[in-house]
Scaffold this active site. Structure first.
Site, PDB file in Angstrom:
ATOM      1  N   LYS A   1      33.409  37.919  17.525  1.00 25.34           N
ATOM      2  CA  LYS A   1      33.562  36.582  18.102  1.00 25.34           C
ATOM      3  C   LYS A   1      32.316  35.721  17.803  1.00 25.34           C
ATOM      4  O   LYS A   1      31.279  36.253  17.379  1.00 25.34           O
ATOM      5  CB  LYS A   1      33.778  36.723  19.606  1.00 25.34           C
TER       6      LYS A   1
ATOM      7  N   THR B   1      37.356  45.280  28.765  1.00 25.64           N
ATOM      8  CA  THR B   1      37.252  43.829  28.592  1.00 25.64           C
ATOM      9  C   THR B   1      35.958  43.305  29.228  1.00 25.64           C
ATOM     10  O   THR B   1      35.249  42.489  28.642  1.00 25.64           O
ATOM     11  CB  THR B   1      38.476  43.132  29.226  1.00 25.64           C
TER      12      THR B   1
ATOM     13  N   ARG C   1      30.953  47.050  23.615  1.00 27.25           N
ATOM     14  CA  ARG C   1      30.641  46.148  24.734  1.00 27.25           C
ATOM     15  C   ARG C   1      29.669  46.787  25.721  1.00 27.25           C
ATOM     16  O   ARG C   1      28.844  46.091  26.321  1.00 27.25           O
ATOM     17  CB  ARG C   1      31.938  45.733  25.426  1.00 27.25           C
TER      18      ARG C   1
ATOM     19  N   ASN D   1      31.979  38.631  25.358  1.00 26.88           N
ATOM     20  CA  ASN D   1      32.050  40.084  25.122  1.00 26.88           C
ATOM     21  C   ASN D   1      32.147  40.458  23.637  1.00 26.88           C
ATOM     22  O   ASN D   1      32.578  41.552  23.283  1.00 26.88           O
ATOM     23  CB  ASN D   1      33.159  40.722  25.967  1.00 26.88           C
TER      24      ASN D   1
ATOM     25  N   HIS E   1      36.802  41.246  19.479  1.00 28.28           N
ATOM     26  CA  HIS E   1      38.223  41.354  19.793  1.00 28.28           C
ATOM     27  C   HIS E   1      38.813  42.535  19.032  1.00 28.28           C
ATOM     28  O   HIS E   1      38.451  42.786  17.879  1.00 28.28           O
ATOM     29  CB  HIS E   1      38.979  40.079  19.369  1.00 28.28           C
TER      30      HIS E   1
ATOM     31  N   GLU F   1      48.937  39.996  15.059  1.00 29.69           N
ATOM     32  CA  GLU F   1      47.614  39.395  14.823  1.00 29.69           C
ATOM     33  C   GLU F   1      47.217  39.488  13.349  1.00 29.69           C
ATOM     34  O   GLU F   1      46.677  38.527  12.787  1.00 29.69           O
ATOM     35  CB  GLU F   1      46.575  40.063  15.731  1.00 29.69           C
TER      36      GLU F   1
HETATM   37  P1  IDP Z   1      40.543  42.106  25.601  1.00 26.32           P
HETATM   38  O1  IDP Z   1      39.719  41.201  24.710  1.00 26.32           O
HETATM   39  O2  IDP Z   1      39.753  43.280  26.095  1.00 26.32           O
HETATM   40  O3  IDP Z   1      41.866  42.508  24.976  1.00 26.32           O
HETATM   41  P2  IDP Z   1      42.068  40.255  27.273  1.00 26.32           P
HETATM   42  O4  IDP Z   1      42.521  40.532  28.659  1.00 26.32           O
HETATM   43  O5  IDP Z   1      43.095  40.244  26.183  1.00 26.32           O
HETATM   44  O6  IDP Z   1      40.881  41.276  26.925  1.00 26.32           O
HETATM   45  O7  IDP Z   1      41.316  38.867  27.296  1.00 26.32           O
HETATM   46  C1  IDP Z   1      40.966  38.233  26.092  1.00 26.32           C
HETATM   47  C2  IDP Z   1      39.572  37.694  26.206  1.00 26.32           C
HETATM   48  O8  IDP Z   1      39.543  36.700  27.235  1.00 26.32           O
HETATM   49  C3  IDP Z   1      38.501  38.694  26.640  1.00 26.32           C
HETATM   50  O9  IDP Z   1      38.021  39.493  25.575  1.00 26.32           O
HETATM   51  C4  IDP Z   1      37.440  37.784  27.204  1.00 26.32           C
HETATM   52  O10 IDP Z   1      36.692  37.193  26.142  1.00 26.32           O
HETATM   53  C5  IDP Z   1      38.276  36.700  27.859  1.00 26.32           C
HETATM   54  N1  IDP Z   1      38.463  36.974  29.286  1.00 26.32           N
HETATM   55  C6  IDP Z   1      39.253  37.901  29.847  1.00 26.32           C
HETATM   56  N2  IDP Z   1      39.179  37.877  31.188  1.00 26.32           N
HETATM   57  C7  IDP Z   1      38.288  36.885  31.472  1.00 26.32           C
HETATM   58  C8  IDP Z   1      37.773  36.352  32.702  1.00 26.32           C
HETATM   59  O11 IDP Z   1      38.107  36.796  33.807  1.00 26.32           O
HETATM   60  N3  IDP Z   1      36.871  35.329  32.580  1.00 26.32           N
HETATM   61  C9  IDP Z   1      36.490  34.824  31.375  1.00 26.32           C
HETATM   62  N4  IDP Z   1      36.948  35.295  30.216  1.00 26.32           N
HETATM   63  C10 IDP Z   1      37.836  36.296  30.258  1.00 26.32           C
HETATM   64 MG    MG Z   2      43.541  41.381  24.527  1.00 26.30          MG
END
Ligand code: IDP
Ligand code: MG
Length: 149
Positions: free
Chosen positions: A9, A91, A102, A112, A115, A126
Site C-alpha cells: 500500500k 487486519t 503486519r 497496515n 493487501h 482482484e
Molecule cells: P484485510 O486488508 O486484512 O483483508 P479488510 O477487512 O478487507 O482487511 O479491510 C480492508 C482494509 O481496510 C484494511 O486492510 C485496512 O487498511 C482498512 N480497515 C479495515 N478496518 C478498518 C478500521 O476499522 N479502520 C480503518 N481502516 C480499516
Molecule cells: Mg480484505
C-alpha cells in the site's frame, strides 16, 4: 497452484518496505508472475474494496489507497491465498503476531502497509481487476523441484 493478489500500500511504499515484503514472498518459495508500480484511481480502489462499501472507513480507505503509488503483484504457489494471509497477519497490526508482515512492520489498522486477497474467489476477481492477460510472465522457477514434492 493458486494465484493471489498482493499489494504494498502507499504507506508501505513510502516507508521503504517493498524490498522487505518481496523478500519474504521470495524466501517462502512463491513465484512472482506479475508486478507493476502504479498509482490507482479512487474509482479503481472503490471497485477493489466494493465489499466494504457500507463500512464507515470505506471512503477514507479508497482515498488513501489512491493517494500514492502501490506495488501490485501476483504471487503463485501451493495454497498461495491462505499462506499469504497468514504471512500478512491480522487486519489490525495490534492483533498480528510477531513474524507476520503486519506484526513486524506496522502499528495502525488504517496504515497496515499490505493487501492480500482473502479467498480464492476474491483473488481471481482482484487479479483480473488489476492485471491484463499480457502482463503475466510465463516461466518456470528453477527452484520448483526443490519446493514441491
Ligand atoms: P484485510 O486488508 O486484512 O483483508 P479488510 O477487512 O478487507 O482487511 O479491510 C480492508 C482494509 O481496510 C484494511 O486492510 C485496512 O487498511 C482498512 N480497515 C479495515 N478496518 C478498518 C478500521 O476499522 N479502520 C480503518 N481502516 C480499516
Ligand atoms: Mg480484505
Amino acid at each position: 497452484m493458486e494465484r493471489t493478489f498482493v499489494a504494498v500500500k502507499p504507506d508501505g511504499v513510502q516507508r521503504g518496505l517493498c524490498g522487505e515484503i518481496i523478500k519474504r514472498f521470495e524466501q517462502r518459495g512463491f513465484k512472482l508472475v506479475a508486478a507493476k508500480f502504479i498509482q490507482a484511481s479512487e474509482d479503481h480502489m472503490k471497485q477493489h474494496y466494493l465489499d466494504l462499501k457500507d463500512m464507515p472507513f470505506y471512503a477514507g480507505l479508497c482515498k488513501y489507497m489512491s493517494s500514492g503509488p502501490v506495488l501490485a503483484m501476483v504471487w503463485e504457489g501451493q495454497s498461495a491465498v491462505k499462506l499469504t494471509r497468514m504471512m500478512l497477519g491480522e487486519t489490525n497490526p495490534a492483533d498480528s503476531k510477531p513474524g507476520s508482515v503486519r506484526g513486524d512492520l506496522c502499528i495502525n489498522i488504517g496504515r497496515n502497509i499490505i493487501h492480500g486477497s482473502d479467498t480464492l474467489e476474491n483473488a481471481k476477481k482482484e487479479v483480473d481487476l488489476w492485471f491484463k492477460a499480457e502482463e503475466f510472465a510465463n516461466y518456470t522457477l528453477c527452484s520448483q523441484p526443490f519446493l514441491y514434492e
